[in-house]
Design an enzyme around this catalytic site. Structure first.
Site, short mmCIF file in Angstrom:
data_model
loop_
_atom_site.label_atom_id
_atom_site.label_comp_id
_atom_site.label_asym_id
_atom_site.label_seq_id
_atom_site.Cartn_x
_atom_site.Cartn_y
_atom_site.Cartn_z
N GLY B 301 0.83 -1.21 0.00
CA GLY B 301 0.00 0.00 0.00
C GLY B 301 0.86 1.26 0.00
O GLY B 301 1.97 1.27 -0.53
N SER B 302 0.35 2.27 0.69
CA SER B 302 0.92 3.62 0.58
C SER B 302 2.39 3.74 0.98
O SER B 302 3.01 4.76 0.71
CB SER B 302 0.10 4.57 1.44
N ILE B 303 2.93 2.73 1.65
CA ILE B 303 4.34 2.80 2.00
C ILE B 303 5.19 3.00 0.74
O ILE B 303 6.22 3.67 0.77
CB ILE B 303 4.75 1.52 2.77
N LYS B 305 4.66 4.91 -1.55
CA LYS B 305 4.73 6.32 -1.96
C LYS B 305 6.07 6.94 -1.57
O LYS B 305 6.52 7.89 -2.19
CB LYS B 305 3.56 7.10 -1.35
#
Lengths: 123, 593
Positions: B301-303, B305
């Site tokens: 997921g957003s990690i 980013k």
């Protein structure tokens, strides 16, 4: 003369043989002793090895934590109680609570005052 | 003297026959009789000399043997001394398998002597009675099984391996003939379920079957010196305790965590829950034996980013002043990419990172392009299996072919599954100043660790640290803000794949953090598998609600242990950044209005 020489040789031979026998016995005894010492050392080393394992087992962090909680009246120091040397006020500096000069409150104010400012900047 | 005696004895007694023939007539031509006699004597003399020689040689041999033995005894005595005991200051006790210790020398695995019980059934007089007696002291075995073994025709049968000292004593007391003990060595793990995924376990014959025990099997067998791991048992305990607490609070099915030194790459703690007891690996469920931290591959997921932003900043695709309009969801083929919490306005790069905007991140990745993304992720070690000293290493799940849609989804952490270990290593490489770290489970000398190849510039690394700090100070990771330790991090929440589509209510919530962010020393990664929302979290089970508090606790407890002095919260570090964000945001909003 000849007989005397023969006698001397025989004597020397038997003395040597006796001494050798004597030394041999002593060496055997010493060897026995050293064997004993070595087996003692080995036994101790093995015991230490086992004790090290037990020590590690007894030092399980969860167990230490439980024991500390049960027997000690100590708690982890929160970060705001630790301040740098530069943040300490000078001894001569006037403090807010100058009126009271009880020694107990002195360090307390030293510690909490910067902590409060730390908390304030965080919000 | 001896020779004279021989001569005398040879010459004196003459043979009677010759003497009788001699005197009356001189048939020999007047030659003296003594000559013939002398010939006989000479022959005898020769024989005597030969014998003498033989005797002398054998005596000489005997004496030289004795002499040699004297030298042997006098000068080479050491050879026969029983030199059994060794000085142990340089190594450990010879046990056939070296110990495994943590970085502070605490024993994690050791070999101890035990007794194993075997029988010679031919010497057992009454198998049934013996079995009944044995069954009372060996609770694991039934009398019927023991009876069958003792009644067999063989001359050797194992009854039970590795008895406890108490059982050993009890069997001795029974005094049954035909039972014998074999001294054996058995592997013990004093810390039990705390480190099994790293240390591993051994089989009944002490061969390594998992973890370090397997990958260093040869080394452990050959050496007596304890093998020091990079693990710190105290930090390991803190990590697994906090993981367990989160799993319990959110009724999750499991979790994993890694704490890594950002300069040396040493893994000071690595946990995977549920765990198991390495003394009884067969009794553990396959799920418990599975190492989520190194073998599991998860969409993060957003990690991700962090990686997309670092790449875009480092390649110069964007600067902190740039930004993207996030009002329109991105549509590609049949997919639509939206934001979890839409802001519906233009967002600057720090805002995109802080509010974890999928749309903004996808724009960034598309501007950088697929090849740049691939190269960058490869250099971070996210496209190949982690290089670690464990046999249990997971293969990352990489899309093939890598289409535009993959570039988009990977930019915010979907479509590429990696292990927690890889994430920790990649984040460590970004925040430590921008050089690649090689994760290791062995203790390293910090002075001897060479800097890895550069991945991002010093400045980009500094920017990433500020951005991560921003997330914790003002963004989705506020619950990780451990007072005084300048934690910076990024949340990540990924829906789990259920068959061919993403599940709505099964997710993996993670948080990756570095601390202290002005000069990072450790990276902490925590991931919780399938947390369920609770009342306290207002129905959320995202990384910011589930994993961030765990990271907070871990940092608060670990930092004093490793000697990190708490400091002013250092918002000066992000103040500058905030001012810039506000300025550029205002400017853009004015412009777009």
């Amino acid at each position: 003369m000849r007989r005397f020489v023969i006698f001397c040789w025989i004597l020397a031979g038997s003395v040597t043989a006796l001494t050798l026998f004597q030394i041999k016995q002593e060496v055997l005894e010493l060897e026995h002793g050293i064997k004993q010492v070595h087996s003692d050392i080995l036994r101790d080393q093995e015991a230490i090895h086992v004790l090290e394992a037990e020590w590690s087992y007894l030092n399980h962090p969860a167990r230490i934590a439980a024991l500390a909680e049960h027997h000690l009246q100590l708690a982890p120091i929160p970060a705001e109680r630790i301040i740098g040397f530069a943040d300490l006020p000078f001894p001569g500096e006037p403090q807010e609570e100058e009126g009271k000069d009880e020694p107990a409150t002195g360090p307390a104010t030293l510690v909490t005052a910067p902590a409060a400012t730390l908390g304030a900047t965080n919000r | 003297m001896i020779r004279r005696y021989f001569v005398r004895s040879q010459t004196k007694p003459l043979p009677p026959a010759t003497a009788a023939e001699l005197p009356s007539f001189d048939l020999q031509g007047g030659r003296p009789v003594e000559l013939r006699l002398d010939g006989t004597a000479k022959q005898a003399l020769e024989t005597g000399r030969t014998r003498l020689l033989v005797a002398a040689v054998s005596f000489a041999l005997a004496f030289s043997l004795i002499g040699w033995r004297l030298i042997d005894l006098g000068l080479m005595t050491d050879r026969h001394e029983p030199s059994i005991a060794r000085d142990l200051s340089s190594g450990g006790l010879e046990t056939g398998r070296a110990d495994i210790v943590d970085r502070n020398g605490i024993v994690l695995a050791t070999t101890l002597p035990t007794a194993s019980l075997y029988a010679n059934p031919r010497h057992v007089r009454d198998p049934e009675a013996a079995a009944a007696q044995l069954a009372t002291v060996l609770p694991q075995a039934s009398a019927a099984q023991l009876g069958a073994k003792l009644a067999s025709e063989r001359s050797f049968v194992w009854l039970q391996r590795n008895l406890t000292p108490r059982q050993h004593d009890a069997v001795n007391r029974l005094g049954i003939p035909g039972l014998y003990f074999q001294r054996e060595r058995r592997r013990f793990y004093p810390h039990g379920a705390l480190t099994p995924h790293v240390v591993g376990f051994t089989g009944v014959d002490n061969q390594g079957l998992a973890g370090i025990e397997q990958s260093f099997d040869d080394v452990l067998r050959a050496s007596v010196k304890p093998l020091p791991l990079s693990l710190d048992i105290r930090i390991q305990h803190i990590l697994s305790e906090e993981l367990a607490r989160s799993i319990d609070t959110f009724s999750a099915i499991g979790g994993a965590g890694v704490v890594m030194d950002v300069t040396t790459g040493e893994i000071v703690a690595m946990a995977s829950l549920p765990s198991y007891d390495p003394a009884k690996p067969a009794a553990a469920a396959a799920e418990a034996r599975f190492n989520r931290a190194s073998l599991g591959a998860y969409e993060m997921g957003s990690i991700f980013k962090i990686f997309t932003t670092a790449m875009a900043l480092n390649e110069g695709v964007v600067t902190l002043r740039d930004g993207y309009d996030t009002r329109q969801p991105i549509r590609i083929s049949r997919f639509t990419i939206r934001d979890f919490k839409p802001k519906n306005r233009w967002l600057s790069i720090p805002e995109i990172f802080m509010y974890s905007s999928n749309i903004g991140t996808v724009h960034m990745a598309m501007d950088a392009g697929t090849p740049a993304q691939q190269t960058f992720l490869k250099r971070l070690g996210l496209l190949q299996p982690a290089n670690i000293e464990l046999p249990e290493v997971g293969q990352p799940i990489v899309p093939s072919p890598w289409r535009e849609i993959n570039t988009m989804t990977i930019s915010y952490g979907y479509g590429l599954a990696v292990s927690p270990l890889q994430v920790a290593g990649a984040v460590a490489s970004l925040v430590n100043g921008g050089t690649a770290v090689r994760p290791t489970l062995l203790k390293r000398d910090p002075a001897k660790v060479a800097k890895g190849p550069r991945i991002i510039s010093e400045e980009t690394s500094e920017t990433i640290r500020r951005l991560m700090r921003l997330v914790v100070a003002k963004g989705s990771g506020r619950k990780a803000n451990a007072e005084g330790y300048l934690v910076g991090g990024k949340t990540g929440t990924a829906d789990k794949l259920a068959g061919r589509r993403y599940a709505r209510n099964a997710r993996i919530s993670s948080f990756v953090a570095g601390f202290p962010m002005d000069k990072p020393r450790y990276v902490v990664f925590v991931t919780i598998d399938e947390p369920k929302p609770t009342k306290e979290t207002h129905g959320y089970a995202t990384g910011g609600w589930v994993a961030a508090p765990a990271v907070n606790n871990i940092v608060t407890r670990v930092a004093p242990l490793v000697g990190i002095a708490p400091r002013d919260n250092g918002n000066a570090m992000i103040e500058q950044l905030l001012v810039e964000i506000n300025k550029s945001a205002e400017g853009r909003q004015l412009a777009s209005n």
